[in-house]
Design a protein around this motif. Structure first.
Motif, PDB file in Angstrom:
ATOM      1  N   VAL A  66      21.850 -30.948 -43.009  1.00 54.08           N
ATOM      2  CA  VAL A  66      23.288 -31.138 -42.800  1.00 54.08           C
ATOM      3  C   VAL A  66      24.032 -30.502 -43.969  1.00 54.08           C
ATOM      4  O   VAL A  66      23.696 -30.742 -45.125  1.00 54.08           O
ATOM      5  N   PHE A  67      25.035 -29.692 -43.644  1.00 52.16           N
ATOM      6  CA  PHE A  67      25.901 -29.099 -44.665  1.00 52.16           C
ATOM      7  C   PHE A  67      27.258 -29.783 -44.620  1.00 52.16           C
ATOM      8  O   PHE A  67      27.835 -29.971 -43.546  1.00 52.16           O
ATOM      9  N   GLY A  68      27.767 -30.177 -45.791  1.00 52.12           N
ATOM     10  CA  GLY A  68      29.067 -30.822 -45.843  1.00 52.12           C
ATOM     11  C   GLY A  68      29.892 -30.292 -46.995  1.00 52.12           C
ATOM     12  O   GLY A  68      29.364 -29.732 -47.964  1.00 52.12           O
ATOM     13  N   TYR A  69      31.206 -30.457 -46.891  1.00 48.65           N
ATOM     14  CA  TYR A  69      32.094 -30.009 -47.960  1.00 48.65           C
ATOM     15  C   TYR A  69      33.281 -30.963 -48.072  1.00 48.65           C
ATOM     16  O   TYR A  69      33.623 -31.686 -47.128  1.00 48.65           O
ATOM     17  N   MET A  70      33.906 -30.978 -49.228  1.00 50.94           N
ATOM     18  CA  MET A  70      35.098 -31.777 -49.478  1.00 50.94           C
ATOM     19  C   MET A  70      36.076 -30.942 -50.299  1.00 50.94           C
ATOM     20  O   MET A  70      35.692 -30.307 -51.279  1.00 50.94           O
ATOM     21  N   ILE A  71      37.348 -30.933 -49.873  1.00 53.19           N
ATOM     22  CA  ILE A  71      38.405 -30.275 -50.646  1.00 53.19           C
ATOM     23  C   ILE A  71      39.074 -31.349 -51.497  1.00 53.19           C
ATOM     24  O   ILE A  71      39.484 -32.395 -50.987  1.00 53.19           O
ATOM     25  N   ARG A  72      39.191 -31.093 -52.803  1.00 54.19           N
ATOM     26  CA  ARG A  72      39.805 -32.043 -53.727  1.00 54.19           C
ATOM     27  C   ARG A  72      40.977 -31.382 -54.447  1.00 54.19           C
ATOM     28  O   ARG A  72      40.966 -30.172 -54.687  1.00 54.19           O
ATOM     29  N   ASP A  73      41.973 -32.225 -54.827  1.00 57.58           N
ATOM     30  CA  ASP A  73      43.067 -31.700 -55.620  1.00 57.58           C
ATOM     31  C   ASP A  73      42.670 -31.688 -57.094  1.00 57.58           C
ATOM     32  O   ASP A  73      41.549 -32.042 -57.454  1.00 57.58           O
ATOM     33  N   ASN A 113      31.177 -32.749 -42.301  1.00 55.88           N
ATOM     34  CA  ASN A 113      29.867 -32.108 -42.381  1.00 55.88           C
ATOM     35  C   ASN A 113      29.342 -31.836 -40.987  1.00 55.88           C
ATOM     36  O   ASN A 113      29.938 -32.250 -39.980  1.00 55.88           O
ATOM     37  N   THR A 114      28.220 -31.116 -40.919  1.00 51.86           N
ATOM     38  CA  THR A 114      27.698 -30.698 -39.619  1.00 51.86           C
ATOM     39  C   THR A 114      27.033 -31.836 -38.852  1.00 51.86           C
ATOM     40  O   THR A 114      26.691 -31.661 -37.684  1.00 51.86           O
TER      41      THR A 114
END
Length: 418
Positions: free
Chosen positions: A308-315, A325-326
């Protein structure tokens, strides 16, 4: 900066089991007795807090957070070390602590405010304000045993913050409130902090800690393992949880001086990560609302049943803006062989406000990086958003509106009387 308003010096708390009550009494009188068993919940914890500072205490359940706060407030005596606190302290520890279920909310307010040291005439003067803030209606004059946990929290918070304290201590009490009232509570906490109140808060809410606190202290196994920037501490905390599966944890300074944390067991790794513009070229600067693609090339080192690939956008403060994620999109990879590679492309419009942002990325075998954590990288890629072609706006999100303005005709003026 003035001297500290709170000093915790080599504090420890142990719970001792003796072979008999006689041995317990003997130890009270200073007679050396070896206990049958001694368990230290907190040991050798030290830190200081200055006026106006906001400190977050985090850690897994059983790490000793609540015990530490009880020693600071004086409801539990330390077995070792000392705690010194200067000024008026107001604390919300265990929900409803000190409330009598047979008394009404109003009667419990009188009792709790008296224990806080407020004189009777001041309590009476504050009562309308407390009742108004709690918003429990007619239940304010009914027995507390009829209250829900959220109603207890409303009354407890209202009385604890009726007068701005020098030190405000909150232990997860806000986790049971409804959304509206929690927002109301955090607004008051912000006001107190801006007015100079020292804040000590225990929470598992990373956004709350990062928004409210100047520092965070991570407790693990009853010891303080990290005292630093909240963003760094939460990253290390997440990595520490993942480490329970024998993964490695490492930290390093990023280009902008922030601490980036990486953990994982290494069965798979991201070997290349880029942010691409609409034409496919790597970019570090992005226009508001412009289409971009996050491209991750992953190499598999050991045979995997699932990836599983995941990402998070942070300030820039580390607060999460968006992540997925997938697993959640139904695109997890199955049965991957060692030596194979997978490329992930995530396309989205950069509907973000002007500022600096970062990606955290993860490779796992499950829903989150806290289970089967192959690789987790914080501050994996940093980018900047600029407003190149949109109307002026403020905030962290580009949510273009359609505003309709309807002006009504001015009322006719009466004719002048002749």
């Amino acid at each position: 900066m003035s001297g500290p308003v709170m000093v915790v010096e080599k504090v420890g708390k142990s719970y001792v089991e003796y072979a008999s009550e006689l041995q317990r009494f003997a130890r009270w009188f200073g007679i050396p007795v070896k206990p049958r068993h001694e368990h230290w919940v907190i040991r050798d914890v030290s830190f200081s807090v200055h006026q106006g500072e906001s400190i977050g205490i985090i850690g897994q359940n059983g790490a000793g957070k609540s015990t530490l706060l009880k020693m600071i407030t004086g409801t539990t005596k330390p077995s070792a070390g000392r705690v010194s606190v200067n000024g008026r302290v107001s604390a919300l520890l265990e929900l409803g602590l000190g409330f009598n279920g047979e008394l009404t909310g109003r009667q419990n307010v009188v009792h709790a405010a008296g224990l806080m040291g407020l004189p009777q005439d001041q309590i009476e003067a504050l009562m309308p304000q407390i009742e108004d803030f709690a918003e429990v209606g007619e239940y304010f004059d009914q027995a507390v045993r009829t209250y829900s946990s959220g109603m207890q929290m409303r009354v407890a918070f209202a009385v604890a913050t009726a007068v701005r304290p020098d030190v405000l201590i909150v232990d997860e009490a806000l986790s049971v409130g409804d959304t509206y009232f929690v927002h109301k509570c955090f607004k008051r906490i912000h006001e107190f902090r801006d007015a100079g109140t020292t804040l000590l808060i225990v929470s598992h809410d990373a956004v709350a800690i990062q928004a409210l606190c100047d520092r965070a202290i991570l407790l693990d196994g009853g010891k303080a393992v990290l005292d630093s920037d909240p963003y760094e501490v939460f990253d290390y905390y997440n990595a520490l949880i993942a480490q329970r599966e024998n993964s490695s944890v490492k930290t390093e300074l990023s280009k902008d001086g922030k601490v980036a944390t990486e953990s994982g067991t290494g069965e798979a790794e991201i070997v290349d990560l880029q942010l691409l513009d609409e034409g496919g070229a790597p970019v570090e600067f992005v226009g508001v609302g412009h289409p971009v693609t996050l491209r991750a090339r992953v190499r598999v080192h050991q045979t995997l049943e699932r990836l599983v690939f995941g990402y998070m956008i942070r300030d820039r403060l580390g607060q999460a803006l968006y992540g997925t994620n997938t697993h959640h999109t139904g695109q997890a990879n199955e049965q991957l062989q060692a030596g194979s590679e997978v490329e992930f492309r995530v396309r989205f419009p950069a509907n973000l406000g002007v500022g600096t942002y970062s990606f955290s990325v993860a490779l796992t075998g499950a829903e989150t990086h806290l289970q089967k954590n192959y690789q987790w990288r914080d501050l994996a890629l940093v980018f900047t958003v600029a407003n190149l072609d949109k109307p002026m706006f403020v905030g962290t999100a580009w949510i273009p509106p359609v505003i309709e303005v309807a002006a009504s005709a001015a009322p006719a003026r009466p004719e002048a009387v002749r």
